[in-house]
Design a protein around this motif. Sequence first.
Motif, PDB file in Angstrom:
ATOM      1  N   GLY A 136      44.318 106.243  18.999  1.00 32.91           N
ATOM      2  CA  GLY A 136      44.439 107.185  20.120  1.00 32.91           C
ATOM      3  C   GLY A 136      43.519 106.837  21.286  1.00 32.91           C
ATOM      4  O   GLY A 136      43.615 107.439  22.349  1.00 32.91           O
ATOM      5  N   ALA A 137      42.623 105.861  21.081  1.00 34.96           N
ATOM      6  CA  ALA A 137      41.670 105.518  22.149  1.00 34.96           C
ATOM      7  C   ALA A 137      42.265 104.500  23.111  1.00 34.96           C
ATOM      8  O   ALA A 137      43.123 103.696  22.733  1.00 34.96           O
ATOM      9  CB  ALA A 137      40.394 104.948  21.543  1.00 34.96           C
ATOM     10  N   ASP A 138      41.783 104.531  24.378  1.00 38.20           N
ATOM     11  CA  ASP A 138      42.131 103.463  25.317  1.00 38.20           C
ATOM     12  C   ASP A 138      41.413 102.189  24.904  1.00 38.20           C
ATOM     13  O   ASP A 138      41.968 101.117  24.898  1.00 38.20           O
ATOM     14  CB  ASP A 138      41.697 103.836  26.745  1.00 38.20           C
ATOM     15  N   TYR A 139      40.115 102.338  24.622  1.00 35.18           N
ATOM     16  CA  TYR A 139      39.356 101.216  24.063  1.00 35.18           C
ATOM     17  C   TYR A 139      38.169 101.724  23.253  1.00 35.18           C
ATOM     18  O   TYR A 139      37.741 102.869  23.416  1.00 35.18           O
ATOM     19  CB  TYR A 139      38.910 100.229  25.154  1.00 35.18           C
ATOM     20  N   THR A 140      37.677 100.840  22.375  1.00 35.72           N
ATOM     21  CA  THR A 140      36.575 101.173  21.473  1.00 35.72           C
ATOM     22  C   THR A 140      35.466 100.146  21.632  1.00 35.72           C
ATOM     23  O   THR A 140      35.730  98.945  21.621  1.00 35.72           O
ATOM     24  CB  THR A 140      37.070 101.144  19.997  1.00 35.72           C
ATOM     25  N   VAL A 141      34.251 100.630  21.780  1.00 34.64           N
ATOM     26  CA  VAL A 141      33.099  99.719  21.802  1.00 34.64           C
ATOM     27  C   VAL A 141      32.281  99.992  20.541  1.00 34.64           C
ATOM     28  O   VAL A 141      32.048 101.156  20.192  1.00 34.64           O
ATOM     29  CB  VAL A 141      32.218  99.949  23.049  1.00 34.64           C
ATOM     30  N   ALA A 142      31.892  98.920  19.844  1.00 35.95           N
ATOM     31  CA  ALA A 142      31.257  99.125  18.544  1.00 35.95           C
ATOM     32  C   ALA A 142      29.919  98.417  18.433  1.00 35.95           C
ATOM     33  O   ALA A 142      29.679  97.400  19.078  1.00 35.95           O
ATOM     34  CB  ALA A 142      32.189  98.638  17.442  1.00 35.95           C
ATOM     35  N   PHE A 143      29.060  98.996  17.602  1.00 39.09           N
ATOM     36  CA  PHE A 143      27.788  98.377  17.215  1.00 39.09           C
ATOM     37  C   PHE A 143      27.978  97.793  15.817  1.00 39.09           C
ATOM     38  O   PHE A 143      28.460  98.494  14.930  1.00 39.09           O
ATOM     39  CB  PHE A 143      26.674  99.426  17.138  1.00 39.09           C
ATOM     40  N   ASP A 144      27.568  96.528  15.650  1.00 40.54           N
ATOM     41  CA  ASP A 144      27.571  95.928  14.315  1.00 40.54           C
ATOM     42  C   ASP A 144      26.203  95.361  14.016  1.00 40.54           C
ATOM     43  O   ASP A 144      25.579  94.746  14.886  1.00 40.54           O
ATOM     44  CB  ASP A 144      28.577  94.771  14.237  1.00 40.54           C
ATOM     45  N   THR A 145      25.752  95.562  12.789  1.00 41.65           N
ATOM     46  CA  THR A 145      24.528  94.884  12.353  1.00 41.65           C
ATOM     47  C   THR A 145      24.898  93.920  11.236  1.00 41.65           C
ATOM     48  O   THR A 145      26.076  93.815  10.862  1.00 41.65           O
ATOM     49  CB  THR A 145      23.444  95.887  11.910  1.00 41.65           C
ATOM     50  N   LEU A 146      23.897  93.213  10.734  1.00 38.12           N
ATOM     51  CA  LEU A 146      24.157  92.194   9.728  1.00 38.12           C
ATOM     52  C   LEU A 146      23.416  92.554   8.447  1.00 38.12           C
ATOM     53  O   LEU A 146      22.216  92.828   8.485  1.00 38.12           O
ATOM     54  CB  LEU A 146      23.641  90.864  10.283  1.00 38.12           C
ATOM     55  N   MET A 147      24.143  92.570   7.344  1.00 34.09           N
ATOM     56  CA  MET A 147      23.483  92.830   6.067  1.00 34.09           C
ATOM     57  C   MET A 147      22.956  91.493   5.519  1.00 34.09           C
ATOM     58  O   MET A 147      23.409  90.421   5.942  1.00 34.09           O
ATOM     59  CB  MET A 147      24.458  93.484   5.099  1.00 34.09           C
ATOM     60  N   PRO A 148      22.019  91.543   4.555  1.00 38.29           N
ATOM     61  CA  PRO A 148      21.389  90.295   4.092  1.00 38.29           C
ATOM     62  C   PRO A 148      22.366  89.299   3.468  1.00 38.29           C
ATOM     63  O   PRO A 148      22.045  88.124   3.342  1.00 38.29           O
ATOM     64  CB  PRO A 148      20.397  90.776   3.034  1.00 38.29           C
ATOM     65  N   ASP A 149      23.548  89.748   3.064  1.00 36.72           N
ATOM     66  CA  ASP A 149      24.509  88.802   2.476  1.00 36.72           C
ATOM     67  C   ASP A 149      25.354  88.121   3.553  1.00 36.72           C
ATOM     68  O   ASP A 149      26.307  87.411   3.244  1.00 36.72           O
ATOM     69  CB  ASP A 149      25.420  89.521   1.469  1.00 36.72           C
ATOM     70  N   GLY A 150      25.002  88.364   4.835  1.00 43.80           N
ATOM     71  CA  GLY A 150      25.708  87.666   5.907  1.00 43.80           C
ATOM     72  C   GLY A 150      26.973  88.366   6.376  1.00 43.80           C
ATOM     73  O   GLY A 150      27.689  87.846   7.226  1.00 43.80           O
ATOM     74  N   LYS A 151      27.252  89.560   5.805  1.00 43.88           N
ATOM     75  CA  LYS A 151      28.430  90.308   6.267  1.00 43.88           C
ATOM     76  C   LYS A 151      27.986  91.356   7.279  1.00 43.88           C
ATOM     77  O   LYS A 151      26.906  91.951   7.140  1.00 43.88           O
ATOM     78  CB  LYS A 151      29.116  91.005   5.083  1.00 43.88           C
ATOM     79  N   THR A 152      28.830  91.601   8.288  1.00 44.44           N
ATOM     80  CA  THR A 152      28.444  92.602   9.284  1.00 44.44           C
ATOM     81  C   THR A 152      28.897  93.992   8.850  1.00 44.44           C
ATOM     82  O   THR A 152      29.860  94.147   8.089  1.00 44.44           O
ATOM     83  CB  THR A 152      29.068  92.301  10.665  1.00 44.44           C
TER      84      THR A 152
END
Length: 469
Positions: free
Chosen positions: A198-214
């Motif tokens: 339903g959004a026009d656009y989405t801005v997201a925050f991602d961090t990194l876990m120690p296993d290399g996955k965000t």
Amino acid sequence: MSKFSEWFNNILEEAEIIDTRYPVKGMHVWLPQGFKLRKHTLEIIGKILDRDHDEVQFPLLIPEDELAKEGIHVKGFEDEVYWVTHGGLTELNKKLALRPTSETAMYPMFNLWIRSHSDLPLKIYQTVNTFRYETRHTRPLIRVREITTFTEAHTVHTDEEGASKQVQEALKLYKSIFDSLAVPYVITTRPDWDKFPGADYTVAFDTLMPDGKTLQIGTVHNLGQTFARTFEVTYETESGEHQYAYQTCYGLSDRVIASVIGVHGDENGLCLPPAVAPVQVVIVPIIFKKGKEKVLEFCRKTKETLEEDGLRVHLDDRDIRAGKKYYEWEMKGVPLRIEIGPRDIENGTFVVVPRNTKQKEFLDYDLKKISHMVQDKLDTVTMEMSEKAWKAFDENIKTVQSADEALKQLSGDKGIISFSWCGDTSCGKDLEEKLRVDLLGVQEYAPEEGTCINCGSRGKVTALLARTY
Ligand code: PR8
């Protein structure tokens, strides 16, 4: 299970954060230590949002017809909704959904509340539990079916500019939240196929876990007029015309706490930023038979003084080996340990050991100055934790020139991959499939001149991809 998953699950249990044995999949019990961590995290979030949002609370249940009103939105959530179909033995005429998020609970009320341009902007938030019947592998705090700390903000504006400015404002607020927690992040505009329904656009925050996955730890959505049209959220302009409003919404969840635990933890257990640690300072008396009372008296006075000055302090006067206490409080992530023994009293000193460095330091003991000194140490801990986390994070963002290079990187350390992309949807999806990754999105302010690593045409943007949670 990856090593990190195992570490994460163990520490949640050992440090008494949550109990995962509750007999409903994806729903857990917050234990006293975890609840305090949760409370302090929510305090930080609340304090920052309270600057220019009003806190409210909406009901948990949403009537089926309201939920169904916004076509794209309901399509995005249809396989994730829990339904209440009965009241006791009576079948309800109208099914009620457990909110997966609250747009469709709130916006019919916005329709009633908003009359004129002078009612706008409207900025509210609530911290509630939401329910999503996640079909992907559930993980404590990371992918749950009951999100217990869903902090959702919803704003309404007279024009498009107001809504896009609010998106920028929300990004600023979220930055300061994650900065207080010393959690590093990248901010990207999600590709169209991954935006909020339903959004026009989405801005997201991602961090990194120690296993290399965000891990996606927060999202800000510009809703444009889609929901305003569906729910008739209109206002009267100064010249008396009726217009549809523009809206945004943004949300955080239990993942914020997961990121604090995952990003800072180490082989000794939790390492909590002072801002959210349930206990900020633990005092361990070094006791010998002789002079025991005097040491304890010193420790009590120290605790009292620190507490009077607003610090969260625990005096561990249990009759067990000091080493055992150190081990336990390190595992629980207490940012600073103070040790006071008979020799310290004689010398007019005391010992501090920060959890992050474990480096012992002798300081001069002066009850008048001690709170100040301890606060200083805690500030240093926060700064060092942030520096360390950002350094590790930045080192794990690699720029690649080809899809092969990306694949090679992903099979090794993983992390985040920065690359030149043409911006085309089918090319992006193809790349995701080929590499079995997620295209996180386009980084802001990063126009690119290179060649798209997938299709070879002109690269229009710098984008990021990663294996994700
Ligand atoms: C919205 N509406 O809902 P969003 N477990 C833990 N955290 C989760 C889960 C889950 N199952 N699903 C999502 N999150 C908008 C904004 C009101 C507020 C977290 O947005 O669907 C993710 O970190 O993007 C996500 O960024 C955040 O909730 C908001 O959810």
